[in-house]
Write a protein that holds these residues in place. Sequence first.
Motif, PDB file in Angstrom:
ATOM      1  N   LYS A  54      66.809  91.082  -2.726  1.00 20.97           N
ATOM      2  CA  LYS A  54      65.582  91.307  -1.968  1.00 20.97           C
ATOM      3  C   LYS A  54      64.384  91.430  -2.918  1.00 20.97           C
ATOM      4  O   LYS A  54      63.314  90.886  -2.650  1.00 20.97           O
ATOM      5  CB  LYS A  54      65.723  92.567  -1.114  1.00 20.97           C
ATOM      6  N   VAL A  55      64.563  92.122  -4.024  1.00 19.34           N
ATOM      7  CA  VAL A  55      63.503  92.273  -5.022  1.00 19.34           C
ATOM      8  C   VAL A  55      63.147  90.905  -5.614  1.00 19.34           C
ATOM      9  O   VAL A  55      61.968  90.578  -5.759  1.00 19.34           O
ATOM     10  CB  VAL A  55      63.921  93.263  -6.138  1.00 19.34           C
ATOM     11  N   VAL A  56      64.150  90.114  -5.935  1.00 18.37           N
ATOM     12  CA  VAL A  56      63.902  88.773  -6.487  1.00 18.37           C
ATOM     13  C   VAL A  56      63.092  87.943  -5.491  1.00 18.37           C
ATOM     14  O   VAL A  56      62.132  87.268  -5.869  1.00 18.37           O
ATOM     15  CB  VAL A  56      65.229  88.060  -6.849  1.00 18.37           C
ATOM     16  N   GLN A  57      63.436  88.015  -4.222  1.00 17.37           N
ATOM     17  CA  GLN A  57      62.690  87.284  -3.195  1.00 17.37           C
ATOM     18  C   GLN A  57      61.242  87.754  -3.121  1.00 17.37           C
ATOM     19  O   GLN A  57      60.321  86.935  -3.001  1.00 17.37           O
ATOM     20  CB  GLN A  57      63.372  87.439  -1.836  1.00 17.37           C
ATOM     21  N   GLN A  58      61.025  89.061  -3.217  1.00 15.04           N
ATOM     22  CA  GLN A  58      59.664  89.591  -3.187  1.00 15.04           C
ATOM     23  C   GLN A  58      58.862  89.114  -4.393  1.00 15.04           C
ATOM     24  O   GLN A  58      57.691  88.760  -4.260  1.00 15.04           O
ATOM     25  CB  GLN A  58      59.687  91.119  -3.158  1.00 15.04           C
ATOM     26  N   ILE A  59      59.492  89.092  -5.557  1.00 16.60           N
ATOM     27  CA  ILE A  59      58.810  88.635  -6.774  1.00 16.60           C
ATOM     28  C   ILE A  59      58.404  87.173  -6.625  1.00 16.60           C
ATOM     29  O   ILE A  59      57.257  86.809  -6.898  1.00 16.60           O
ATOM     30  CB  ILE A  59      59.715  88.841  -8.011  1.00 16.60           C
ATOM     31  N   TYR A  60      59.321  86.336  -6.187  1.00 18.38           N
ATOM     32  CA  TYR A  60      59.006  84.915  -6.022  1.00 18.38           C
ATOM     33  C   TYR A  60      57.926  84.707  -4.963  1.00 18.38           C
ATOM     34  O   TYR A  60      57.037  83.870  -5.135  1.00 18.38           O
ATOM     35  CB  TYR A  60      60.262  84.107  -5.675  1.00 18.38           C
TER      36      TYR A  60
END
Length: 54
Positions: free
Chosen positions: A20-26
């Motif tokens: 979820k964090v990776v998706q938010q960063i992207y």
Amino acid sequence: MPYGFIRKPNGIFVEPQQAKVVQQIYQRYLEGDSLKGIAVFIFQEGILSPERKE
């Protein structure tokens, strides 16, 4: 192991909270946020590194 994945005895799997964090960063990157802006977001949200460090 890349952030967002975990290794288990039976293979490599997505780690849902980190994914979820990776998706938010992207998403922030695609919206034009700077790397510094993304770093500030991560810090403000209290997101820890895989080693559980700030």
